[in-house]
Scaffold this motif. Structure first.
Motif, PDB file in Angstrom:
ATOM      1  N   GLU A 713       0.824  -1.212   0.000  1.00  0.00           N
ATOM      2  CA  GLU A 713       0.000   0.000   0.000  1.00  0.00           C
ATOM      3  C   GLU A 713       0.855   1.257   0.000  1.00  0.00           C
ATOM      4  N   GLY A 714       1.569   1.467  -1.112  1.00  0.00           N
ATOM      5  CA  GLY A 714       2.302   2.733  -1.264  1.00  0.00           C
ATOM      6  C   GLY A 714       3.603   2.830  -0.509  1.00  0.00           C
ATOM      7  N   ARG A 715       4.064   1.727   0.116  1.00  0.00           N
ATOM      8  CA  ARG A 715       5.351   1.807   0.820  1.00  0.00           C
ATOM      9  C   ARG A 715       6.500   1.710  -0.180  1.00  0.00           C
ATOM     10  N   LYS A 716       7.706   2.001   0.297  1.00  0.00           N
ATOM     11  CA  LYS A 716       8.886   1.990  -0.577  1.00  0.00           C
ATOM     12  C   LYS A 716       9.590   0.628  -0.528  1.00  0.00           C
ATOM     13  N   TYR A 717      10.339   0.341  -1.601  1.00  0.00           N
ATOM     14  CA  TYR A 717      11.009  -0.955  -1.719  1.00  0.00           C
ATOM     15  C   TYR A 717      11.987  -1.178  -0.557  1.00  0.00           C
ATOM     16  N   ASP A 719      11.720  -0.310   2.542  1.00  0.00           N
ATOM     17  CA  ASP A 719      10.999  -0.784   3.744  1.00  0.00           C
ATOM     18  C   ASP A 719      10.773  -2.289   3.665  1.00  0.00           C
ATOM     19  N   LEU A 720      10.360  -2.740   2.483  1.00  0.00           N
ATOM     20  CA  LEU A 720      10.102  -4.169   2.267  1.00  0.00           C
ATOM     21  C   LEU A 720      11.396  -4.964   2.422  1.00  0.00           C
ATOM     22  N   PHE A 721      12.476  -4.458   1.850  1.00  0.00           N
ATOM     23  CA  PHE A 721      13.764  -5.150   1.875  1.00  0.00           C
ATOM     24  C   PHE A 721      14.228  -5.366   3.315  1.00  0.00           C
ATOM     25  N   VAL A 722      14.179  -4.291   4.095  1.00  0.00           N
ATOM     26  CA  VAL A 722      14.684  -4.351   5.477  1.00  0.00           C
ATOM     27  C   VAL A 722      13.790  -5.258   6.333  1.00  0.00           C
ATOM     28  N   ALA A 723      12.458  -5.107   6.202  1.00  0.00           N
ATOM     29  CA  ALA A 723      11.541  -5.903   7.021  1.00  0.00           C
ATOM     30  C   ALA A 723      11.651  -7.395   6.682  1.00  0.00           C
ATOM     31  N   SER A 724      11.755  -7.729   5.405  1.00  0.00           N
ATOM     32  CA  SER A 724      11.847  -9.142   5.000  1.00  0.00           C
ATOM     33  C   SER A 724      13.116  -9.778   5.554  1.00  0.00           C
ATOM     34  N   LEU A 725      14.199  -9.012   5.518  1.00  0.00           N
ATOM     35  CA  LEU A 725      15.486  -9.530   5.978  1.00  0.00           C
ATOM     36  C   LEU A 725      15.495  -9.705   7.501  1.00  0.00           C
ATOM     37  N   ARG A 726      14.983  -8.703   8.208  1.00  0.00           N
ATOM     38  CA  ARG A 726      15.007  -8.765   9.679  1.00  0.00           C
ATOM     39  C   ARG A 726      14.040  -9.820  10.233  1.00  0.00           C
ATOM     40  N   ASN A 727      12.815  -9.835   9.697  1.00  0.00           N
ATOM     41  CA  ASN A 727      11.782 -10.690  10.296  1.00  0.00           C
ATOM     42  C   ASN A 727      11.789 -12.121   9.775  1.00  0.00           C
ATOM     43  N   TYR A 728      12.149 -12.302   8.511  1.00  0.00           N
ATOM     44  CA  TYR A 728      12.018 -13.644   7.922  1.00  0.00           C
ATOM     45  C   TYR A 728      13.319 -14.187   7.334  1.00  0.00           C
ATOM     46  N   TYR A 753       6.115  -7.989 -15.867  1.00  0.00           N
ATOM     47  CA  TYR A 753       7.498  -7.835 -16.345  1.00  0.00           C
ATOM     48  C   TYR A 753       8.421  -7.827 -15.147  1.00  0.00           C
ATOM     49  N   VAL A 754       9.706  -8.059 -15.415  1.00  0.00           N
ATOM     50  CA  VAL A 754      10.700  -8.247 -14.360  1.00  0.00           C
ATOM     51  C   VAL A 754      11.421  -6.930 -14.066  1.00  0.00           C
ATOM     52  N   ILE A 755      11.527  -6.595 -12.788  1.00  0.00           N
ATOM     53  CA  ILE A 755      12.344  -5.428 -12.385  1.00  0.00           C
ATOM     54  C   ILE A 755      13.438  -5.965 -11.469  1.00  0.00           C
ATOM     55  N   THR A 756      14.671  -5.976 -11.957  1.00  0.00           N
ATOM     56  CA  THR A 756      15.796  -6.486 -11.171  1.00  0.00           C
ATOM     57  C   THR A 756      16.279  -5.409 -10.204  1.00  0.00           C
ATOM     58  N   ASN A 757      16.379  -5.762  -8.935  1.00  0.00           N
ATOM     59  CA  ASN A 757      16.941  -4.868  -7.915  1.00  0.00           C
ATOM     60  C   ASN A 757      16.472  -3.413  -8.069  1.00  0.00           C
ATOM     61  N   PRO A 758      15.183  -3.138  -7.801  1.00  0.00           N
ATOM     62  CA  PRO A 758      14.678  -1.760  -7.960  1.00  0.00           C
ATOM     63  C   PRO A 758      15.408  -0.778  -7.042  1.00  0.00           C
ATOM     64  N   PRO A 759      15.362   0.531  -7.366  1.00  0.00           N
ATOM     65  CA  PRO A 759      15.993   1.531  -6.485  1.00  0.00           C
ATOM     66  C   PRO A 759      15.319   1.524  -5.107  1.00  0.00           C
ATOM     67  N   PHE A 760      16.038   2.032  -4.091  1.00  0.00           N
ATOM     68  CA  PHE A 760      15.536   1.969  -2.707  1.00  0.00           C
ATOM     69  C   PHE A 760      14.211   2.712  -2.527  1.00  0.00           C
ATOM     70  N   ASP A 761      13.983   3.786  -3.331  1.00  0.00           N
ATOM     71  CA  ASP A 761      12.769   4.596  -3.124  1.00  0.00           C
ATOM     72  C   ASP A 761      11.658   4.226  -4.110  1.00  0.00           C
ATOM     73  N   PHE A 762      11.752   3.027  -4.688  1.00  0.00           N
ATOM     74  CA  PHE A 762      10.774   2.572  -5.681  1.00  0.00           C
ATOM     75  C   PHE A 762       9.444   2.272  -4.985  1.00  0.00           C
ATOM     76  N   GLY A 763       8.353   2.841  -5.509  1.00  0.00           N
ATOM     77  CA  GLY A 763       7.038   2.636  -4.875  1.00  0.00           C
ATOM     78  C   GLY A 763       6.473   1.255  -5.173  1.00  0.00           C
ATOM     79  N   LEU A 764       5.842   0.618  -4.170  1.00  0.00           N
ATOM     80  CA  LEU A 764       5.289  -0.732  -4.337  1.00  0.00           C
ATOM     81  C   LEU A 764       3.786  -0.683  -4.574  1.00  0.00           C
ATOM     82  N   LEU A 765       3.268  -1.717  -5.235  1.00  0.00           N
ATOM     83  CA  LEU A 765       1.826  -1.838  -5.485  1.00  0.00           C
ATOM     84  C   LEU A 765       1.319  -3.136  -4.860  1.00  0.00           C
TER      85      LEU A 765
END
Length: 790
Positions: A713-717, A719-728, A753-765
């Motif tokens: 819901e509009g968070r940045k890539y 945030d997802l990267f850090v949370a996935s690594l820390r929690n799981y 389509y594939v997006i390899t290693n998006p930039p840190f501020d990339f918006g998520l859907l």
């Protein structure tokens, strides 16, 4: 007299071969010798990648040696690169010619294969003879060879001086091509992401392009690099280091090199869990250029802690960093002497780094005597197996799905002798053949359909390389996707010897072009439909090589599946069939239209990609990697593996990393076992072999539901990267996004389509799916990431 000799002298001078002579390395540069299949196409592809500007200074001369002189096109290409490229006419089988091109002084010798040859085995045999000739002339030569067929790898092991530890390497096109496709069955689009990672490309985005093309192109500019991590990283866990690299240095750290204390072979650990990193660890990164990756070596906690702009992380004046390279050896020696004095391991975290090696190559075949258990020989207990039980409970290390009622005497072997793959006793092909009615009665769901075009005498493509990654032991048994092969049984009988020990395989003797056969195997409910052809391309018109694959692909897209779903619901009582054949965890309604069936088509000829998608607007001359089917992960061509030759030359470990990600864990030991020709050997589960299950694998997680749903819901890539690594403990490596971002409902496989290693501020859907490297789950948690939800 002199005048009369002039015509003869001119004649003698004139007949001197244009491409004769000897290579003179006047500039003192390194040089490589390239031989094998030398044509304008193969040389232009090779040079484009080898001399790419993203590489650090490529100060290497390229020497081509071929029996025939170059054609006009090739001659023009060589002249354009005259400062770095030289061509000599001669045979690699001739010692005099090897001396002329200075093979004994060459940095490496590369052998290119003809990927479109009518007889792959003959092509491989010729190239292996070239290797024998070069090794006979100079044993120390480093050789990198392209082979077509996996079974021919065994012949290289027979060459006494062939040694992968010294840098000799083989790029087996069948193994890698089918391995890429296999990983796409687990995470659609993954083949495209990996292919873009090891090819050298620079991206130029433009406002005229569609948004999805710009996102995709940015990812194609990423490559894989290695760099030594700075002293500031020592003592960190991999997760901490990866988070620091991503957040502060804007680099993606994928894996590290682990060096055993006893001086054994180094191993590559991909997303290892809980081991601390020793000083001077080598890291594997995904980044846009070699320049960016240097930040990992320059980073200094004291100087750069507060630096916000990653571009300002340059070499600092710290005395610590300047003297570090000299000091590493001293630190290691001090550590060892301390250990000898105290009788304990030193405080440095070297031993911790080995607690969970990911690719435990050395120990995979060695059996250990542990906890007073009886000795084990050849992977089999020598005493009564029941003695190894203690109070009815197994030692730690037995996976939860095996611990129930586990008794060696009653239990069959479940894994191969290396512990890397699921194994089953050999079955005859007759036991696995289904007719159309049996297939229709079996509720297949969440499976993999392989549409295989082959004549009874077609060259073997090595289907084992497709099925083995799907049988890796880091899956629990119930997670394995059933593989249904639709094709001619006469051909499959010849392949069967390599497949008979792999579980959950069925064969439908039919045609991939028959809609009735495709409906019988529930192609609309599969997780992936793979379209392959083993047929030999005709010499008349190479563009027709893909005609069957394209027809099959268009045929499936034209199908509709209105009445199938109701049939499945009415067969709900067929529990046994469902348990045996289908993936019971995935009970989703299938797509109504064939265009939404997840599919990957293997092409021989790049230009044929334009025929796969009728509604794309690709220009026929577009390069393969820029086309829509490739960007979406629905097409794969063997030509994308060309760039692996250069990648392996510049970075030998990159091929090891790619191979371990793609093959699901093939090791040199396993290759020696397979080279025997008797197929996979079973082995009893010991704590040592079971520890090999503990390695990460590729997965795809949806952001529409589950614990990561909040990030859609509009968070940045970041945030997802850090949370996935820390929690799981999951490492995010890219996104699979709907091409039409306006779609709010996720239709099974609306084009992505594939997006390899998006930039840190990339918006998520919320409709995004994330490519992750998942750690092995010993216990199935309440919410399991193991299932690939679409």
């Amino acid at each position: 007299l002199f005048a009369s000799c002039i015509p003869e002298i001119i004649d003698l001078i004139g007949t001197r071969p244009k491409y004769g002579g000897t290579f003179k390395n006047e500039r003192g540069r390194r040089h490589i010798v390239v031989c094998g299949h030398i044509t304008y196409e193969s040389v232009s592809h090779f040079l484009k990648d080898f001399l790419h500007e993203d590489r650090e200074d490529v100060d290497v001369e390229v020497v081509f040696l071929h029996r025939t002189p170059p054609g006009l096109e090739l001659e023009g290409l060589i002249k354009r690169h005259f400062t770095t490229v030289t061509f000599f006419q001669g045979s690699i089988m001739n010692t005099v010619d090897l001396q002329r091109v200075k093979v004994h002084e060459a940095d490496a010798c590369l052998v290119l294969a003809n990927k479109y040859c009518p007889d792959p085995d003959a092509e491989d045999a010729a190239n292996i003879m070239r290797v024998i000739s070069m090794k006979n002339y100079c044993e120390e030569s480093r050789i990198i060879i392209q082979l077509m067929q996996y079974h021919n790898k065994a012949y290289l092991l027979n060459i006494p001086s062939w040694d992968w530890k010294q840098g000799d390497d083989v790029i087996c096109l069948a193994e890698l091509k089918l391995g890429f496709i296999a990983q796409s069955c687990l995470a659609p689009g993954f083949s495209t992401m990996m292919a873009n990672l090891f090819a050298m490309r620079s991206f130029i985005t433009s406002p005229d392009m569609a948004a999805w093309q710009n996102d995709y192109l940015q990812g194609t500019g990423c490559e894989m690099y290695t760099e030594t991590l700075s002293p500031s990283f020592s003592g960190m866990t991999f997760s901490q280091a990866s988070e620091l690299c991503f957040v502060k240095l804007k680099l993606l750290l994928l894996a590290i090199e682990v060096k055993p204390i006893d001086g054994g072979d180094t191993k590559i650990s991909i997303n290892p869990q809980s081991s601390k990193m020793p000083a001077n660890t080598v890291g594997f990164f995904i980044a846009q250029s070699a320049e960016e990756v240097k930040r990992a070596w320059f980073y200094c906690k004291a100087c750069h802690e507060d630096v916000k702009d990653e571009n300002l992380i340059k070499k600092c004046k710290c005395k610590h960093l300047m003297t570090f390279r000299k000091g590493v050896r001293a630190i290691q020696l001090v550590g060892k002497t301390m250990a000898n004095k105290t009788g304990a391991t030193p405080a440095t975290p070297f031993s911790a780094a080995l607690s969970k090696p990911l690719l435990n190559i050395k120990n995979s075949v060695m059996a250990k005597e542990e906890n007073g258990s009886k000795p084990v020989m050849n992977g089999r207990p020598t005493n009564k197996p029941a003695d190894q039980q203690k109070n009815g409970k197994m030692e730690v290390g037995i996976a939860d799905d095996q611990a129930k009622d586990f008794d060696f005497a009653k239990t069959e072997m479940k894994y191969d002798s290396t512990g890397m793959f699921h194994w089953t006793p050999a079955r005859s092909i007759e036991d696995c053949i289904l007719d159309r009615n049996q297939a229709a009665m079996t509720v297949l769901n969440g499976h993999v359909v392989v549409c295989l075009f082959a004549d009874p005498d077609s060259p073997l493509i090595g289907l084992r390389n497709l099925v083995m990654p799907l049988r890796a032991s880091n899956f629990h048994y119930h997670e394995l996707k059933h593989v249904v092969i639709v094709g001619a049984v006469d051909y499959l009988r010849r392949e069967w010897k390599t497949l008979q020990n792999l579980p959950k395989i069925s064969v439908l003797n039919g045609s991939p072009l028959s809609r009735a056969d495709l409906r019988a195997v529930n192609v609309n409910l599969c997780d992936m439909c793979v379209i392959l052809s083993a047929k030999v391309p005709s010499n008349d018109d190479p563009t027709l090589a893909d005609k069957e694959a394209i027809l099959a692909s268009l045929n499936i897209k034209a199908m509709t599946f209105g009445d199938i779903i109701t049939n499945i619901e009415s067969m709900g009582d067929s529990k046994d069939a469902l348990n045996n054949m289908g993936d019971t965890t995935v009970k989703r309604p299938g797509p109504i239209y064939g265009t939404n069936v997840p599919m990957i088509t293997e092409l021989v000829n790049d230009s044929n990609v334009q025929f796969l998608d009728q509604d794309d607007d690709d220009d026929p001359d577009t390069e393969l990697y820029l086309t829509q089917p490739f960007a979406c992960g629905t097409a794969f061509a063997v030509s994308v593996l060309d760039s692996l030759m250069s990648t392996t030359y510049f970075n030998q470990n990159a091929l090891t990393l790619i191979r371990s990600l793609i093959t699901g864990g093939a090791t040199p030991e396993l290759e020696i076992i397979l080279a025997e020709g008797a197929g996979l050997r079973g082995g009893y589960s010991t704590p040592d072999t079971l520890s090999h299950r503990d390695r990460c694998r590729v997965g795809q997680i949806s952001l529409s539901d589950g614990p990561l749903a909040t990030f859609g819901e509009g968070r940045k890539y970041q945030d997802l990267f850090v949370a996935s690594l820390r929690n799981y403990g999951m490492l995010c490596i890219g996104l699979y996004r709907l091409r039409d971002a306006a779609l709010t409902t996720v239709d099974a496989t609306s084009k992505r389509y594939v997006i390899t290693n998006p930039p840190f501020d990339f918006g998520l859907l919320p409709t995004d799916q994330v490519y992750v490297l998942l750690p092995f789950e010993r216990k199935q948690s309440r919410f399991s990431f193991s299932e690939t939800e679409v």
